[in-house]
Design a protein around this motif. Structure first.
Motif, PDB file in Angstrom:
ATOM      1  N   UNK A 146       0.830  -1.201   0.000  1.00 48.81           N
ATOM      2  CA  UNK A 146       0.000   0.000   0.000  1.00 48.81           C
ATOM      3  C   UNK A 146       0.868   1.255   0.000  1.00 48.81           C
ATOM      4  N   UNK A 147       1.990   1.220   0.712  1.00 45.67           N
ATOM      5  CA  UNK A 147       2.901   2.362   0.721  1.00 45.67           C
ATOM      6  C   UNK A 147       3.429   2.649  -0.680  1.00 45.67           C
ATOM      7  N   UNK A 148       3.741   1.603  -1.435  1.00 48.62           N
ATOM      8  CA  UNK A 148       4.213   1.793  -2.812  1.00 48.62           C
ATOM      9  C   UNK A 148       3.136   2.418  -3.689  1.00 48.62           C
ATOM     10  N   UNK A 149       1.888   1.987  -3.497  1.00 42.71           N
ATOM     11  CA  UNK A 149       0.780   2.563  -4.262  1.00 42.71           C
ATOM     12  C   UNK A 149       0.510   3.997  -3.852  1.00 42.71           C
ATOM     13  N   UNK A 150       0.752   4.303  -2.581  1.00 42.40           N
ATOM     14  CA  UNK A 150       0.444   5.627  -2.051  1.00 42.40           C
ATOM     15  C   UNK A 150       1.469   6.683  -2.472  1.00 42.40           C
ATOM     16  N   UNK A 151       2.696   6.269  -2.693  1.00 42.16           N
ATOM     17  CA  UNK A 151       3.778   7.216  -2.982  1.00 42.16           C
ATOM     18  C   UNK A 151       3.451   8.186  -4.128  1.00 42.16           C
ATOM     19  N   UNK A 162       6.816   1.105   8.061  1.00 47.88           N
ATOM     20  CA  UNK A 162       7.254   0.885   6.683  1.00 47.88           C
ATOM     21  C   UNK A 162       7.545   2.214   5.999  1.00 47.88           C
ATOM     22  N   UNK A 163       8.651   2.234   5.251  1.00 47.33           N
ATOM     23  CA  UNK A 163       9.115   3.461   4.622  1.00 47.33           C
ATOM     24  C   UNK A 163       8.407   3.709   3.297  1.00 47.33           C
ATOM     25  N   UNK A 164       8.419   4.966   2.881  1.00 49.26           N
ATOM     26  CA  UNK A 164       8.006   5.306   1.519  1.00 49.26           C
ATOM     27  C   UNK A 164       9.159   4.944   0.583  1.00 49.26           C
ATOM     28  N   UNK A 165       8.906   4.166  -0.456  1.00 51.60           N
ATOM     29  CA  UNK A 165      10.007   3.752  -1.325  1.00 51.60           C
ATOM     30  C   UNK A 165      10.597   4.920  -2.119  1.00 51.60           C
ATOM     31  N   UNK A 166      11.915   4.891  -2.252  1.00 47.44           N
ATOM     32  CA  UNK A 166      12.667   5.811  -3.113  1.00 47.44           C
ATOM     33  C   UNK A 166      12.654   7.262  -2.631  1.00 47.44           C
ATOM     34  N   UNK A 167      12.267   7.508  -1.396  1.00 51.72           N
ATOM     35  CA  UNK A 167      12.292   8.863  -0.847  1.00 51.72           C
ATOM     36  C   UNK A 167      13.119   8.829   0.436  1.00 51.72           C
ATOM     37  N   UNK A 168      14.196   9.609   0.521  1.00 49.60           N
ATOM     38  CA  UNK A 168      14.997   9.600   1.750  1.00 49.60           C
ATOM     39  C   UNK A 168      14.267  10.319   2.883  1.00 49.60           C
ATOM     40  N   UNK A 169      14.170   9.717   4.056  1.00 49.07           N
ATOM     41  CA  UNK A 169      13.508  10.383   5.193  1.00 49.07           C
ATOM     42  C   UNK A 169      14.393  11.472   5.784  1.00 49.07           C
ATOM     43  N   UNK A 170      13.763  12.476   6.374  1.00 52.10           N
ATOM     44  CA  UNK A 170      14.522  13.515   7.060  1.00 52.10           C
ATOM     45  C   UNK A 170      14.795  13.135   8.510  1.00 52.10           C
ATOM     46  N   UNK A 171      14.069  12.161   9.036  1.00 54.97           N
ATOM     47  CA  UNK A 171      14.312  11.672  10.394  1.00 54.97           C
ATOM     48  C   UNK A 171      13.795  10.243  10.497  1.00 54.97           C
ATOM     49  N   UNK A 172      14.512   9.426  11.281  1.00 44.52           N
ATOM     50  CA  UNK A 172      14.108   8.044  11.539  1.00 44.52           C
ATOM     51  C   UNK A 172      14.249   7.787  13.033  1.00 44.52           C
ATOM     52  N   UNK A 173      13.202   7.245  13.633  1.00 43.08           N
ATOM     53  CA  UNK A 173      13.251   6.868  15.049  1.00 43.08           C
ATOM     54  C   UNK A 173      13.165   5.342  15.141  1.00 43.08           C
ATOM     55  N   UNK A 174      14.109   4.723  15.821  1.00 49.37           N
ATOM     56  CA  UNK A 174      14.140   3.266  15.986  1.00 49.37           C
ATOM     57  C   UNK A 174      13.559   2.898  17.345  1.00 49.37           C
ATOM     58  N   UNK A 175      12.621   1.961  17.358  1.00 49.14           N
ATOM     59  CA  UNK A 175      12.049   1.471  18.597  1.00 49.14           C
ATOM     60  C   UNK A 175      12.698   0.143  18.963  1.00 49.14           C
ATOM     61  N   UNK A 176      13.011  -0.030  20.211  1.00 45.83           N
ATOM     62  CA  UNK A 176      13.603  -1.274  20.687  1.00 45.83           C
ATOM     63  C   UNK A 176      12.502  -2.229  21.121  1.00 45.83           C
TER      64      UNK A 176
END
Length: 202
Positions: free
Chosen positions: A141-146, A164-178
């Protein structure tokens, strides 16, 4: 006096138990059918995901905030509290989660007037006036939404994604959850102007 079975069980209790079982089977069947139809189960974000998302969002918003796939409504309520000055809209295509979120809003006495829940296909939702789009959707769905996001969102608008990331777009911030899923929270800004310094939400 209520009739009892030979084992001493109240027949009314048996009917109640049977009704609960039927309701559970109907709900399970509905979830299976919606998962098959949409490709994604109606799985809500948990409290930890919501807190992490709010921590990376910019505080100030001047345009609409839209959650695509708002599910049971929990995250949309948090967004409404964070952004009291702009419209916050949850869009959901599954009947039961939308109905629960809509009823909760209608039955809450001091409900936020700027929050609403819409039922329908979020691919048909006009996003041209949105300044922030939030979603927790599967990779397909993310690929279709882009393409929709890139075509409709104005320069400088934000997109925040859980899991889930948006494909082919670099994020400006990423937060990792443990957590056990090693969940990531992604924040994007549409091209067209330099990213603004972020005043992080608390």
């Amino acid at each position: 006096m209520q009739p009892q079975s030979a084992a001493g069980v109240d027949e009314r209790d048996i009917l109640i138990a049977f009704g609960v079982l039927v309701a559970m089977l109907l709900i399970a069947g509905w979830i299976a059918w919606r998962t098959w139809r949409t490709g994604a189960p109606p799985m809500p974000s948990n409290g930890r995901m919501r807190r992490a998302l709010l921590e990376v969002l910019p505080r100030a918003m001047s345009g609409r905030v839209v959650e695509l796939g708002s599910g049971w409504g929990g995250l949309a309520w948090r967004l409404a509290r964070l952004y009291p000055a702009v419209a916050v809209v949850g869009v959901e295509c599954s009947e039961l989660p939308w109905l629960v979120s809509w009823l909760r809003l209608k039955l809450t006495w001091r409900r936020p007037k700027h929050l609403q829940f819409l039922y329908g296909d979020f691919f048909a939702q006009d996003l041209t006036d949105a300044q922030l789009v939030v979603c927790y959707l599967n990779p397909e769905t993310m690929s279709r939404l882009r393409p929709k996001l890139m075509a409709e969102l104005r320069p400088g608008a934000y997109v925040a994604c859980i899991g889930f990331a948006l494909p082919e777009i670099p994020p400006m911030a990423v937060r990792h959850l443990d957590d056990w899923m090693q969940t990531k929270i992604y924040l994007y800004q549409m091209e067209g102007e330099e990213p603004k310094p972020l005043n992080y939400a608390v």
